[in-house]
Design a protein around this motif. Structure first.
Motif, PDB file in Angstrom:
ATOM      1  N   ARG A  70     -10.337 -10.224 -12.401  1.00  0.00           N
ATOM      2  CA  ARG A  70     -10.308  -9.390 -11.197  1.00  0.00           C
ATOM      3  C   ARG A  70      -8.894  -9.374 -10.642  1.00  0.00           C
ATOM      4  O   ARG A  70      -8.238 -10.409 -10.543  1.00  0.00           O
ATOM      5  CB  ARG A  70     -11.310  -9.905 -10.153  1.00  0.00           C
ATOM      6  N   LEU A  71      -8.450  -8.155 -10.291  1.00  0.00           N
ATOM      7  CA  LEU A  71      -7.074  -7.943  -9.885  1.00  0.00           C
ATOM      8  C   LEU A  71      -7.013  -7.189  -8.569  1.00  0.00           C
ATOM      9  O   LEU A  71      -8.004  -6.595  -8.135  1.00  0.00           O
ATOM     10  CB  LEU A  71      -6.335  -7.141 -10.963  1.00  0.00           C
ATOM     11  N   ILE A  72      -5.841  -7.206  -7.946  1.00  0.00           N
ATOM     12  CA  ILE A  72      -5.601  -6.388  -6.767  1.00  0.00           C
ATOM     13  C   ILE A  72      -4.754  -5.189  -7.187  1.00  0.00           C
ATOM     14  O   ILE A  72      -3.678  -5.347  -7.771  1.00  0.00           O
ATOM     15  CB  ILE A  72      -4.871  -7.183  -5.668  1.00  0.00           C
ATOM     16  N   LEU A  73      -5.274  -4.006  -6.892  1.00  0.00           N
ATOM     17  CA  LEU A  73      -4.602  -2.765  -7.258  1.00  0.00           C
ATOM     18  C   LEU A  73      -3.726  -2.290  -6.114  1.00  0.00           C
ATOM     19  O   LEU A  73      -4.177  -2.159  -4.980  1.00  0.00           O
ATOM     20  CB  LEU A  73      -5.645  -1.696  -7.592  1.00  0.00           C
ATOM     21  N   ASN A  74      -2.455  -2.056  -6.413  1.00  0.00           N
ATOM     22  CA  ASN A  74      -1.495  -1.557  -5.434  1.00  0.00           C
ATOM     23  C   ASN A  74      -1.392  -0.041  -5.574  1.00  0.00           C
ATOM     24  O   ASN A  74      -0.981   0.458  -6.621  1.00  0.00           O
ATOM     25  CB  ASN A  74      -0.139  -2.227  -5.666  1.00  0.00           C
ATOM     26  N   LYS A  75      -1.769   0.685  -4.512  1.00  0.00           N
ATOM     27  CA  LYS A  75      -1.807   2.140  -4.593  1.00  0.00           C
ATOM     28  C   LYS A  75      -0.553   2.816  -4.047  1.00  0.00           C
ATOM     29  O   LYS A  75      -0.506   4.041  -3.946  1.00  0.00           O
ATOM     30  CB  LYS A  75      -3.035   2.671  -3.842  1.00  0.00           C
ATOM     31  N   VAL A  76       0.445   2.031  -3.674  1.00  0.00           N
ATOM     32  CA  VAL A  76       1.682   2.598  -3.144  1.00  0.00           C
ATOM     33  C   VAL A  76       2.846   2.172  -4.028  1.00  0.00           C
ATOM     34  O   VAL A  76       2.753   1.215  -4.785  1.00  0.00           O
ATOM     35  CB  VAL A  76       1.935   2.152  -1.685  1.00  0.00           C
ATOM     36  N   GLY A  77       3.940   2.904  -3.929  1.00  0.00           N
ATOM     37  CA  GLY A  77       5.122   2.559  -4.710  1.00  0.00           C
ATOM     38  C   GLY A  77       5.212   3.355  -5.995  1.00  0.00           C
ATOM     39  O   GLY A  77       4.231   3.946  -6.479  1.00  0.00           O
ATOM     40  N   ASP A  78       6.391   3.365  -6.570  1.00  0.00           N
ATOM     41  CA  ASP A  78       6.643   4.108  -7.800  1.00  0.00           C
ATOM     42  C   ASP A  78       6.163   3.319  -9.016  1.00  0.00           C
ATOM     43  O   ASP A  78       6.142   2.085  -9.014  1.00  0.00           O
ATOM     44  CB  ASP A  78       8.138   4.397  -7.944  1.00  0.00           C
ATOM     45  N   ILE A  79       5.795   4.058 -10.060  1.00  0.00           N
ATOM     46  CA  ILE A  79       5.396   3.452 -11.322  1.00  0.00           C
ATOM     47  C   ILE A  79       6.644   3.222 -12.174  1.00  0.00           C
ATOM     48  O   ILE A  79       7.451   4.126 -12.369  1.00  0.00           O
ATOM     49  CB  ILE A  79       4.406   4.350 -12.084  1.00  0.00           C
ATOM     50  N   GLU A  80       6.784   1.989 -12.666  1.00  0.00           N
ATOM     51  CA  GLU A  80       7.929   1.639 -13.491  1.00  0.00           C
ATOM     52  C   GLU A  80       7.489   1.308 -14.908  1.00  0.00           C
ATOM     53  O   GLU A  80       6.317   1.016 -15.153  1.00  0.00           O
ATOM     54  CB  GLU A  80       8.669   0.447 -12.877  1.00  0.00           C
ATOM     55  N   ARG A  81       8.436   1.367 -15.826  1.00  0.00           N
ATOM     56  CA  ARG A  81       8.146   1.054 -17.216  1.00  0.00           C
ATOM     57  C   ARG A  81       7.626  -0.381 -17.329  1.00  0.00           C
ATOM     58  O   ARG A  81       8.140  -1.289 -16.685  1.00  0.00           O
ATOM     59  CB  ARG A  81       9.416   1.232 -18.051  1.00  0.00           C
ATOM     60  N   PHE A  82       6.578  -0.553 -18.123  1.00  0.00           N
ATOM     61  CA  PHE A  82       5.893  -1.819 -18.387  1.00  0.00           C
ATOM     62  C   PHE A  82       4.948  -2.251 -17.270  1.00  0.00           C
ATOM     63  O   PHE A  82       4.357  -3.327 -17.351  1.00  0.00           O
ATOM     64  CB  PHE A  82       6.885  -2.947 -18.714  1.00  0.00           C
ATOM     65  N   ASP A  83       4.787  -1.441 -16.227  1.00  0.00           N
ATOM     66  CA  ASP A  83       3.765  -1.706 -15.218  1.00  0.00           C
ATOM     67  C   ASP A  83       2.382  -1.606 -15.853  1.00  0.00           C
ATOM     68  O   ASP A  83       2.158  -0.805 -16.776  1.00  0.00           O
ATOM     69  CB  ASP A  83       3.839  -0.704 -14.063  1.00  0.00           C
ATOM     70  N   ILE A  84       1.442  -2.395 -15.356  1.00  0.00           N
ATOM     71  CA  ILE A  84       0.043  -2.263 -15.751  1.00  0.00           C
ATOM     72  C   ILE A  84      -0.623  -1.344 -14.736  1.00  0.00           C
ATOM     73  O   ILE A  84      -0.574  -1.608 -13.530  1.00  0.00           O
ATOM     74  CB  ILE A  84      -0.653  -3.633 -15.786  1.00  0.00           C
ATOM     75  N   VAL A  85      -1.214  -0.258 -15.231  1.00  0.00           N
ATOM     76  CA  VAL A  85      -1.747   0.762 -14.327  1.00  0.00           C
ATOM     77  C   VAL A  85      -3.219   1.050 -14.616  1.00  0.00           C
ATOM     78  O   VAL A  85      -3.717   0.804 -15.707  1.00  0.00           O
ATOM     79  CB  VAL A  85      -0.944   2.079 -14.428  1.00  0.00           C
ATOM     80  N   VAL A  86      -3.869   1.590 -13.587  1.00  0.00           N
ATOM     81  CA  VAL A  86      -5.264   2.022 -13.702  1.00  0.00           C
ATOM     82  C   VAL A  86      -5.310   3.525 -13.499  1.00  0.00           C
ATOM     83  O   VAL A  86      -4.646   4.064 -12.608  1.00  0.00           O
ATOM     84  CB  VAL A  86      -6.142   1.313 -12.647  1.00  0.00           C
ATOM     85  N   PHE A  87      -6.098   4.207 -14.326  1.00  0.00           N
ATOM     86  CA  PHE A  87      -6.198   5.664 -14.261  1.00  0.00           C
ATOM     87  C   PHE A  87      -7.532   6.109 -14.850  1.00  0.00           C
ATOM     88  O   PHE A  87      -8.146   5.371 -15.631  1.00  0.00           O
ATOM     89  CB  PHE A  87      -5.046   6.320 -15.029  1.00  0.00           C
ATOM     90  N   PRO A  88      -8.018   7.311 -14.501  1.00  0.00           N
ATOM     91  CA  PRO A  88      -9.275   7.802 -15.077  1.00  0.00           C
ATOM     92  C   PRO A  88      -9.102   8.109 -16.554  1.00  0.00           C
ATOM     93  O   PRO A  88      -8.062   8.629 -16.974  1.00  0.00           O
ATOM     94  CB  PRO A  88      -9.565   9.082 -14.277  1.00  0.00           C
ATOM     95  N   SER A  89     -10.106   7.801 -17.322  1.00  0.00           N
ATOM     96  CA  SER A  89     -10.077   8.149 -18.740  1.00  0.00           C
ATOM     97  C   SER A  89      -9.919   9.657 -18.897  1.00  0.00           C
ATOM     98  O   SER A  89     -10.620  10.429 -18.241  1.00  0.00           O
ATOM     99  CB  SER A  89     -11.381   7.704 -19.418  1.00  0.00           C
ATOM    100  N   PRO A  90      -9.002  10.106 -19.744  1.00  0.00           N
ATOM    101  CA  PRO A  90      -8.846  11.549 -19.968  1.00  0.00           C
ATOM    102  C   PRO A  90     -10.105  12.213 -20.509  1.00  0.00           C
ATOM    103  O   PRO A  90     -10.268  13.431 -20.407  1.00  0.00           O
ATOM    104  CB  PRO A  90      -7.707  11.616 -20.996  1.00  0.00           C
ATOM    105  N   GLU A  91     -10.998  11.418 -21.082  1.00  0.00           N
ATOM    106  CA  GLU A  91     -12.212  11.956 -21.682  1.00  0.00           C
ATOM    107  C   GLU A  91     -13.435  11.811 -20.789  1.00  0.00           C
ATOM    108  O   GLU A  91     -14.454  12.446 -21.014  1.00  0.00           O
ATOM    109  CB  GLU A  91     -12.458  11.265 -23.030  1.00  0.00           C
TER     110      GLU A  91
END
Length: 203
Positions: A70-91
């Motif tokens: 379980r993690l805390i998701l940060n919804k602010v700030g810019d996305i940088e290379r090698f960041d771990i991100v959450v996003f909706p599945s394209p499918e």
């Protein structure tokens, strides 16, 4: 003391008692409800716009993240290379994926002989562990590629991201579904809160 001099003091004392009278039950209830509404609004606002808990499902980010971490998701700030991100599945927009950003707009990406190259430079991926895989499995599931071979372009397009799972032999990522829109990213995460024995910042 005369009666005439005593009356004003009595009146002052009586008014003070009236002003200090306790709130009625209805007033107390209304006050409590308003307090709950305000606190709930603040909580919802933080969860919606700033931070939110997120749970890992599956093994695609092993060994960095394990199933049910379980993690805390940060919804602010810019996305940088090698960041771990959450996003909706394209499918399936009802399913959330968690992956690592490998390529930003303008990046040239190549994977050759189990080594990542970004803009012509070799990148050491300490978060990838293929030591438990046979050479044949690694070659088959984590084969060489370039953006040209996958998507027919030389660099990551503007407004897009190229993402991979750390578990390269068991991850459905940009090698399968292509680039993702940077605007679709829900947030990034770098703090694990569960299990407690692995609490702390994520690489």
């Amino acid at each position: 003391m005369s009666e005439s001099s005593y009356e004003p003091r009595r009146e002052k004392y009586t008014n003070k008692k009236k002003r200090g009278k306790k709130k009625t039950f209805a007033q107390e209830l209304l006050s409590t409800l308003l307090y709950i509404i305000v606190i709930t609004g603040i909580f919802v606002g933080i969860r919606t716009f700033l931070f939110a808990p997120v749970s890992v499902e599956g093994d695609s980010m092993n060994p960095t993240l394990l199933h049910e971490d379980r993690l805390i998701l940060n919804k602010v700030g810019d996305i940088e290379r090698f960041d771990i991100v959450v996003f909706p599945s394209p499918e399936d927009l009802n399913t959330q994926f968690i992956k690592r950003v490998i390529g930003l707009p303008g990046d040239e990406i190549e994977y050759r002989d189990q080594v990542l190259y970004l803009n012509g430079n070799e990148v050491e991926e300490s978060y990838v562990d293929l030591s438990q895989e046979t050479a044949e499995a690694a070659e088959f599931y984590n084969s060489d590629f370039t953006l040209a071979s996958l998507e027919g372009v030389e660099v990551v397009p503007e407004g897009q991201l190229f993402v991979l799972g750390d578990n390269r032999v068991n991850s459905k990522d940009s090698r399968a579904f292509g680039f993702i829109d940077s605007d679709s990213v829900t947030g990034s995460t770098s703090l694990r809160i569960w299990p407690l024995d692995r609490f702390g910042m994520v690489e």
